[in-house]
Design an enzyme around this catalytic site. Structure first.
Site, PDB file in Angstrom:
ATOM      1  N   SER A   1       0.848  -1.183   0.000  1.00 29.54           N
ATOM      2  CA  SER A   1       0.000   0.000   0.000  1.00 29.54           C
ATOM      3  C   SER A   1       0.888   1.239   0.000  1.00 29.54           C
ATOM      4  O   SER A   1       2.029   1.195   0.468  1.00 29.54           O
ATOM      5  CB  SER A   1      -0.888   0.013   1.254  1.00 29.54           C
ATOM      6  OG  SER A   1      -1.529   1.265   1.421  1.00 29.54           O
TER       7      SER A   1
ATOM      8  N   TYR B   1      -2.624  -0.495  10.536  1.00 34.00           N
ATOM      9  CA  TYR B   1      -2.609  -0.849   9.113  1.00 34.00           C
ATOM     10  C   TYR B   1      -1.296  -0.423   8.457  1.00 34.00           C
ATOM     11  O   TYR B   1      -0.642  -1.197   7.749  1.00 34.00           O
ATOM     12  CB  TYR B   1      -3.793  -0.179   8.412  1.00 34.00           C
ATOM     13  CG  TYR B   1      -3.889  -0.464   6.933  1.00 34.00           C
ATOM     14  CD1 TYR B   1      -4.440  -1.649   6.464  1.00 34.00           C
ATOM     15  CD2 TYR B   1      -3.433   0.469   5.990  1.00 34.00           C
ATOM     16  CE1 TYR B   1      -4.537  -1.915   5.101  1.00 34.00           C
ATOM     17  CE2 TYR B   1      -3.526   0.219   4.629  1.00 34.00           C
ATOM     18  CZ  TYR B   1      -4.073  -0.970   4.190  1.00 34.00           C
ATOM     19  OH  TYR B   1      -4.163  -1.224   2.843  1.00 34.00           O
TER      20      TYR B   1
END
Length: 682
Positions: A559, A572
């Protein structure tokens, strides 16, 4: 004016639907009738016959060759003789009616020259058993009386068509013939009569073998070669398959198929199986797909795994030497080059059969053909002795220029053909899009997801266009946080296709919370799925890739948050950063094995995302103060390109990283974020 096409297709489907009648893509059927000449408007006699490469069970009108009978029947007048019979294949092009339909097969002359309105040529196991039995001519008389005539072995082609036509004319009571070493041909005045005669020949042969055959044609069970219990058998097959796949991909990468039917296991447990396997297959359709002989392991089922693997390596080297010697014994200056010396079939007593091909369907069909060969050997040995055609005749067909031309007509393989891809989190979003893209580029896909129903749906979509859906994709349940489930999923992938070449670590989830609201359970859950999960998947699949010795690709869907620090995102972002560093660590460690490890850094893939639909979208929308339905547009506005990122864009990046266009790239991260300056890699 009606044509016999519809009844012909119905008959083809009836015969092709039952493997007792003929093998996949084997045999052909024809019908003669009348059509209107579009130039003269006058009726003309025409023959419709299954074209080259088609399958009776799935035949459509587009798969038929259409030829004028007057021109076909004139061909004997220009026939230059058996030494030049191959020239007659080109002559068939001049017999086409209209555009001619599909390319004519080598058996076209058999159908066209035979004085019968409807003709079937089939490869039933029971019929080939009689055709390959010692004393086949006398056996044919005993089984069928004067209703079926024996035709001595002759390579398929124009002369065989002339032979059968003459034999039919000389035996007006006959309804068919047994072709020595090959199969059967039947005929009839109507399509129904032709089908009845074909089925009567097949069922009569089956009944005769059952009534008169010996009970143990393969000999007694050999101690130590009995089938292993199912769980142990599958465990051993999964351990051996990647090793065998690597060996059998020495000349060209192959996909595998595993078969452990009772027929295969029983054959391998019997004392005579090495001797019979060494005689090779006989029917041309068989050995063109299985090679003339298989590789047969010569150790008992319970041999230590390492010892068995080493022995298979030795046997593979010997097989390649023997195959080269076979080629050199028979090749002439006009022979095509040797196509490869690796076996297509590997038999391991107690474990089963491993078959290999240029794609999953070819590998599966090769195994089906060798199962046909086992059935043929059983029937022939039950009645007499298995006596296949001579090795020189096999070579004449295997390296026949006409077969070589057929190979040249095949479409070029897709970029990822022969690659086996395991995609985690494949039930939705990026994972589903990636699974579909890799399959579209030719890969065999293993769709893994904690939600098995979602994975099955994706696999079914991928397999919808395949002859058998499992040739294209299979679904497996895998919670990537569970070490046992990961190992089981990888084992299923190996048993489905022979190994793993391409892994996409995509499974993920996210919780958007500020530091003070993030619990230890939140932290653990995200790290378990992404950092731990991708580690477990990479470790298990790297074992397979190393055993295969063919390199491979591992791709992490990371990501932009792995490098960009955003608010309310500590668990995250940290888990994604851990994944990002795994890419570097594994690239450094696995490079010596030819395994490339790369990452992709998407941003804000909202549409179709299971993560965003599961609450992450609402949380991030709240953080940024926008309605959830506008979150994708919000992410797009903050990028340099002003474009929304979709799952298909990430899937395209996976393809680019793994299609060998970037074959010298490893340890890198590819942004797919439409341009987020704060996430530029430095």
């Amino acid at each position: 004016m009606t044509t016999p096409v519809e009844p012909l297709l119905e008959r083809a489907h009836l015969l092709g639907a039952d493997p007792r009648n003929t093998n996949y893509a084997g045999g052909n059927a024809s019908a003669k009738g009348t059509a209107v000449d579009p130039v003269t408007g006058a009726p003309v006699e025409v023959m419709w016959v299954k074209g080259s490469g088609g399958d009776l069970g799935t035949l459509t009108e587009a798969g038929l060759s259409v030829l004028r009978l007057d021109r076909l029947r004139a061909l004997p007048g220009v026939y230059p003789g058996v030494e030049r019979e191959d020239e007659m294949v080109a002559a068939l092009d001049h017999c086409a009616f209209g555009k001619g339909g599909a390319a004519p097969s080598i058996d076209t002359a058999m159908h066209g020259l035979l004085d019968a309105a409807h003709v079937d040529h089939l490869h039933p196991d029971a019929g080939i058993a009689i055709a390959t039995a010692a004393g086949g001519a006398e056996l044919t008389r005993r089984v069928y009386g004067d209703r079926v005539v024996w035709v001595p072995w002759r390579r398929p082609g124009f002369q065989l068509g002339l032979d059968i036509a003459a034999i039919k004319d000389a035996h007006p009571a006959a309804v068919g013939c047994v072709l020595g070493g090959h199969g059967i041909t039947a005929w009839g005045a109507t399509s129904a009569e032709c089908a009845d005669n074909s089925l009567w020949m097949i069922r009569t042969a089956e009944a005769y073998i059952a009534e008169h055959g010996r009970a143990d044609p393969f000999g007694p069970v050999r101690p130590g070669y009995e089938p292993l219990p199912e769980a142990a058998r599958h465990e051993r097959a999964a351990a051996l398959f990647p090793v065998l796949r690597g060996l059998c991909s020495t000349d060209a990468r192959r996909v595998g198929h595993y078969t452990a039917t009772l027929e295969v296991l029983d054959f391998l447990s019997r004392e005579r199986h090495p001797e019979l396997a060494a005689r090779g297959t006989s029917c041309p359709d068989h050995f063109l797909r299985t090679k003339v002989t298989p590789l047969v392991a010569d150790l008992p089922a319970g041999a230590p795994l390492g010892e068995l693997a080493d022995r298979l390596g030795e046997l593979h080297a010997a097989y390649r030497e023997d195959y080269r010697a076979y080629y050199e014994r028979h090749a002439t200056a006009a022979s095509p080059p040797m196509r490869g010396a690796d076996p297509a079939i590997v038999l391991v007593p107690g474990v089963g059969m491993f078959s290999f091909g240029a794609d999953a369907q070819t590998a599966r069909v090769a195994g089906e053909f060798y199962l046909n060969a086992i059935n043929v050997m059983r029937g022939a040995e039950a009645l007499s002795a298995y006596a296949p055609i001579a090795e020189a005749e096999k070579f004449r067909i295997e390296y026949w220029e006409l077969e070589e031309a057929k190979l040249r007509r095949r479409p070029a393989p897709r970029p990822l053909a022969t690659r086996v891809a395991l995609v985690t989190g494949a039930g939705s979003g990026i994972g589903a899009a990636t699974a579909r893209r890799l399959a579209a580029e030719g890969a065999c896909v293993v769709a893994a997801d904690r939600d098995l129903a979602a994975a099955e749906k994706v696999a079914a979509e991928i397999g919808a266009g395949a002859h058998r859906p499992a040739d294209a994709a299979v679904a497996v349940r895998a919670d990537v946080t569970d070490e046992g489930q990961v190992a089981a999923a990888v084992r299923q992938a190996v048993l489905a296709f022979g190994g793993v070449d391409l892994v996409v670590n995509n499974a993920g989830l996210s919780l958007s919370r500020p530091l003070l609201s993030t619990t230890a359970a939140d932290w653990d859950r995200q790290h378990d799925v992404m950092a731990r999960g991708s580690f477990l998947v990479s470790r298990e699949t790297a074992r397979i890739m190393i055993a295969q010795a063919m390199g491979g690709d591992i791709v992490y869907i990371c990501s932009k948050n792995a490098v960009f620090a955003g608010p309310d995102n500590v668990a995250y972002g940290a888990a994604k950063a851990g994944q990002a560093h795994q890419v570097r660590l594994l690239a450094a460690e696995l490079g010596e094995h030819g395994i490339r490890v790369n990452g992709i850094n998407p941003d804000g893939v909202v549409r179709g995302s299971g993560i965003f639909a599961g609450g992450w979208g609402a949380d991030r929308a709240a953080v940024y103060g926008v309605p959830e339905e506008e979150l994708g547009a919000f992410y797009a506005r903050r990028t340099l390109l002003g474009r929304e990122v979709l799952p298909e864009h990430v899937a395209a990046a996976v393809y680019v990283l793994t299609c060998d266009e970037l074959s010298r790239t490893t340890g890198t991260h590819l942004p797919v974020d439409a341009g987020v300056a704060a996430a530029f890699l430095r």
